[in-house]
Design a protein around this motif. Structure first.
Motif, PDB file in Angstrom:
ATOM      1  N   ALA A 158       0.839  -1.196   0.000  1.00 58.18           N
ATOM      2  CA  ALA A 158       0.000   0.000   0.000  1.00 58.18           C
ATOM      3  C   ALA A 158       0.878   1.252   0.000  1.00 58.18           C
ATOM      4  N   PRO A 159       0.462   2.305  -0.714  1.00 53.47           N
ATOM      5  CA  PRO A 159       1.243   3.539  -0.756  1.00 53.47           C
ATOM      6  C   PRO A 159       1.194   4.304   0.555  1.00 53.47           C
ATOM      7  N   ALA A 160       2.141   5.206   0.712  1.00 50.90           N
ATOM      8  CA  ALA A 160       2.290   5.951   1.966  1.00 50.90           C
ATOM      9  C   ALA A 160       1.155   6.922   2.233  1.00 50.90           C
ATOM     10  N   ASP A 161       0.390   7.285   1.209  1.00 55.00           N
ATOM     11  CA  ASP A 161      -0.652   8.298   1.405  1.00 55.00           C
ATOM     12  C   ASP A 161      -1.996   7.702   1.810  1.00 55.00           C
ATOM     13  N   GLY A 162      -2.012   6.425   2.197  1.00 54.89           N
ATOM     14  CA  GLY A 162      -3.252   5.807   2.649  1.00 54.89           C
ATOM     15  C   GLY A 162      -3.584   6.186   4.077  1.00 54.89           C
ATOM     16  N   PRO A 163      -4.776   5.813   4.559  1.00 57.04           N
ATOM     17  CA  PRO A 163      -5.160   6.115   5.943  1.00 57.04           C
ATOM     18  C   PRO A 163      -4.266   5.369   6.923  1.00 57.04           C
ATOM     19  N   ARG A 164      -3.946   6.030   8.029  1.00 56.35           N
ATOM     20  CA  ARG A 164      -3.068   5.385   9.011  1.00 56.35           C
ATOM     21  C   ARG A 164      -3.756   4.194   9.664  1.00 56.35           C
ATOM     22  N   ILE A 165      -5.037   4.316   9.964  1.00 57.96           N
ATOM     23  CA  ILE A 165      -5.783   3.257  10.621  1.00 57.96           C
ATOM     24  C   ILE A 165      -6.686   2.560   9.610  1.00 57.96           C
ATOM     25  N   LEU A 166      -6.497   1.262   9.479  1.00 61.61           N
ATOM     26  CA  LEU A 166      -7.333   0.439   8.616  1.00 61.61           C
ATOM     27  C   LEU A 166      -7.384  -0.947   9.248  1.00 61.61           C
ATOM     28  N   VAL A 167      -8.496  -1.257   9.911  1.00 60.20           N
ATOM     29  CA  VAL A 167      -8.607  -2.520  10.622  1.00 60.20           C
ATOM     30  C   VAL A 167      -8.696  -3.672   9.624  1.00 60.20           C
ATOM     31  N   GLY A 168      -7.869  -4.688   9.827  1.00 59.12           N
ATOM     32  CA  GLY A 168      -7.875  -5.832   8.928  1.00 59.12           C
ATOM     33  C   GLY A 168      -7.027  -6.958   9.480  1.00 59.12           C
ATOM     34  N   GLY A 169      -7.046  -8.084   8.784  1.00 60.72           N
ATOM     35  CA  GLY A 169      -6.289  -9.256   9.213  1.00 60.72           C
ATOM     36  C   GLY A 169      -5.330  -9.711   8.134  1.00 60.72           C
ATOM     37  N   GLY A 170      -5.254 -11.033   7.957  1.00 62.05           N
ATOM     38  CA  GLY A 170      -4.296 -11.614   7.035  1.00 62.05           C
ATOM     39  C   GLY A 170      -4.528 -11.266   5.589  1.00 62.05           C
ATOM     40  N   GLU A 171      -5.751 -10.823   5.249  1.00 59.87           N
ATOM     41  CA  GLU A 171      -6.014 -10.442   3.871  1.00 59.87           C
ATOM     42  C   GLU A 171      -5.471  -9.046   3.545  1.00 59.87           C
ATOM     43  N   THR A 172      -5.178  -8.271   4.574  1.00 62.35           N
ATOM     44  CA  THR A 172      -4.746  -6.885   4.389  1.00 62.35           C
ATOM     45  C   THR A 172      -3.314  -6.649   4.842  1.00 62.35           C
ATOM     46  N   TYR A 173      -2.818  -7.465   5.757  1.00 59.92           N
ATOM     47  CA  TYR A 173      -1.505  -7.227   6.353  1.00 59.92           C
ATOM     48  C   TYR A 173      -0.638  -8.481   6.341  1.00 59.92           C
TER      49      TYR A 173
END
Length: 203
Positions: A158-173
């Motif tokens: 993900a690029p640096a200009d995304g939201p700092r907080i984005l709740v997620g699990g193994g599909e996102t992180y």
């Protein structure tokens, strides 16, 4: 006593928090666990580790009202635990420090955001802590110890200009080591990918 458990995602922070709380409960001590209400990935009424381990918890707003609730309700128990402290305002650190004068307080949170920059609340809690437990995960790319959390969009960093907080699990992180943590658009020197022989190390 205040114990801070810090590290990236998939390092076992919540598992360690649950383990420590369960030991106190077995010993007959009263305990309360708090979590931010925005973290409902696995169970809105429990703290839940990625491995499926769960323990009943109270969800509170991740704002000053939530901090006050933790301070007021926590004072009624022998043991107070707070998961995902990075979602709360920095004032949580002072609240937990005050509770720790008369009881055991256990706090777990992410060390760095997806850009590789420190979460203020986690670092402040760690500064007040009597004991800091720093955990690592396993880098998804190379298997080395991972200290950072990689955010993915469509399987790509993900690029640096995304939201700092984005709740997620193994599909996102993913957990990543320093070498393989990549944030497109991040300025050099602030968690940017290392360059080896003039070429960026990305995998």
């Amino acid at each position: 006593m205040l114990v801070a458990i810090v590290g990236p995602m998939f390092a076992g922070k919540t598992t360690e928090l649950i383990r420590r709380v369960e030991r106190q409960i077995i010993a007959g001590r009263s305990a309360a666990i708090f979590k931010p209400s925005i973290d409902s990935r696995y169970d809105a009424l429990s703290v839940a580790a990625h491995n499926g381990l769960r323990l009943r918890a109270v969800a509170v707003p991740p704002d000053e009202s939530g901090v006050r609730e933790i301070a007021e309700e926590g004072a009624k128990y022998d043991v107070v635990a707070v998961d995902e402290v990075q979602f709360f305002p920095p004032s949580l650190a002072e609240a937990l420090d005050g509770l720790a004068d008369d009881r055991l307080v256990i706090a777990a949170g992410l060390n760095l955001d997806y850009r590789g920059e420190p979460f203020e609340t986690t670092m402040r809690v760690a500064a007040y802590a009597d004991k800091v437990v720093s955990l690592t995960a396993v880098c998804k790319i190379c298997g080395r110890p991972a200290t950072r959390t990689q955010r993915l969009i469509g399987g790509r960093p993900a690029p640096a200009d995304g939201p700092r907080i984005l709740v997620g699990g193994g599909e996102t992180y993913e957990a990543r080591c320093r070498r393989h943590h990549v944030v497109p658009g991040l300025r050099e020197g602030a968690g940017a990918p290392r360059r080896i022989g003039g070429r960026r190390a990305v995998g």
